[in-house]
Design a protein around this motif. Sequence first.
Motif, PDB file in Angstrom:
ATOM      1  N   SER A 195     -76.694 -19.599 -80.141  1.00  0.00           N
ATOM      2  CA  SER A 195     -77.254 -20.928 -79.898  1.00  0.00           C
ATOM      3  C   SER A 195     -76.213 -21.838 -79.247  1.00  0.00           C
ATOM      4  O   SER A 195     -75.038 -21.822 -79.619  1.00  0.00           O
ATOM      5  CB  SER A 195     -77.714 -21.557 -81.216  1.00  0.00           C
ATOM      6  N   GLU A 228     -74.290 -17.961 -83.982  1.00  0.00           N
ATOM      7  CA  GLU A 228     -75.317 -16.922 -83.960  1.00  0.00           C
ATOM      8  C   GLU A 228     -76.385 -17.200 -85.019  1.00  0.00           C
ATOM      9  O   GLU A 228     -76.066 -17.424 -86.189  1.00  0.00           O
ATOM     10  CB  GLU A 228     -74.670 -15.564 -84.236  1.00  0.00           C
ATOM     11  N   CYS A 229     -77.636 -17.169 -84.594  1.00  0.00           N
ATOM     12  CA  CYS A 229     -78.752 -17.377 -85.525  1.00  0.00           C
ATOM     13  C   CYS A 229     -78.715 -16.278 -86.591  1.00  0.00           C
ATOM     14  O   CYS A 229     -78.618 -15.093 -86.257  1.00  0.00           O
ATOM     15  CB  CYS A 229     -80.074 -17.343 -84.767  1.00  0.00           C
ATOM     16  N   CYS A 272     -76.644 -25.913 -85.999  1.00  0.00           N
ATOM     17  CA  CYS A 272     -77.226 -25.479 -84.724  1.00  0.00           C
ATOM     18  C   CYS A 272     -78.729 -25.285 -84.894  1.00  0.00           C
ATOM     19  O   CYS A 272     -79.252 -25.259 -86.012  1.00  0.00           O
ATOM     20  CB  CYS A 272     -76.601 -24.158 -84.281  1.00  0.00           C
ATOM     21  N   CYS A 293     -81.913 -22.769 -83.471  1.00  0.00           N
ATOM     22  CA  CYS A 293     -82.338 -21.575 -82.752  1.00  0.00           C
ATOM     23  C   CYS A 293     -83.753 -21.820 -82.231  1.00  0.00           C
ATOM     24  O   CYS A 293     -84.685 -21.995 -83.029  1.00  0.00           O
ATOM     25  CB  CYS A 293     -82.321 -20.348 -83.655  1.00  0.00           C
ATOM     26  N   GLN A 301     -79.520 -14.446 -81.952  1.00  0.00           N
ATOM     27  CA  GLN A 301     -79.308 -15.071 -80.652  1.00  0.00           C
ATOM     28  C   GLN A 301     -78.182 -16.102 -80.783  1.00  0.00           C
ATOM     29  O   GLN A 301     -78.059 -16.770 -81.808  1.00  0.00           O
ATOM     30  CB  GLN A 301     -80.582 -15.800 -80.184  1.00  0.00           C
ATOM     31  N   ASN A 324     -85.581 -19.714 -80.631  1.00  0.00           N
ATOM     32  CA  ASN A 324     -86.404 -18.520 -80.894  1.00  0.00           C
ATOM     33  C   ASN A 324     -87.103 -18.605 -82.242  1.00  0.00           C
ATOM     34  O   ASN A 324     -88.308 -18.358 -82.350  1.00  0.00           O
ATOM     35  CB  ASN A 324     -85.532 -17.263 -80.910  1.00  0.00           C
ATOM     36  N   CYS A 325     -86.332 -18.913 -83.264  1.00  0.00           N
ATOM     37  CA  CYS A 325     -86.837 -18.935 -84.648  1.00  0.00           C
ATOM     38  C   CYS A 325     -87.282 -20.327 -85.085  1.00  0.00           C
ATOM     39  O   CYS A 325     -87.832 -20.468 -86.172  1.00  0.00           O
ATOM     40  CB  CYS A 325     -85.762 -18.446 -85.599  1.00  0.00           C
TER      41      CYS A 325
END
Length: 113
Positions: free
Chosen positions: A96, A88-89, A71, A73, A94, A75-76
């Motif tokens: 994904s 989940e990251c 996946c 992310c 978060q 955000n990161c």
Amino acid sequence: MHEVSLMANTLDIALEHAQTQGAQKIHLLKMRVGALSGVVPEALEFAFDVCTQGTIAEGAKLEIDYLPVTCYCANCQLKFEPDDAIYECPVCHQISTDIRQGKELELASLEVS
């Protein structure tokens, strides 16, 4: 057991490609199968043995490259392999929905002569 029809379709593609190359025999067939492809690996291998009988691929080796879910992310800006079905990251936690790998079901290569 939809793996038989999936393998039959994959073998049709392989046989067509071998024919266009003027090949007399398929020695090796490599596939890429993602964890989310919905395919049972053992059933796919069994289907290969059944589908290749009486073809130029009979006796060929099947190699399957199993691909994990990967996946991304946003955000990161990080690619990660989730530990379970919740993507989940590992950094910001978060969830994904951006799956970058794991849905593949494809013929990767052939060895023919």
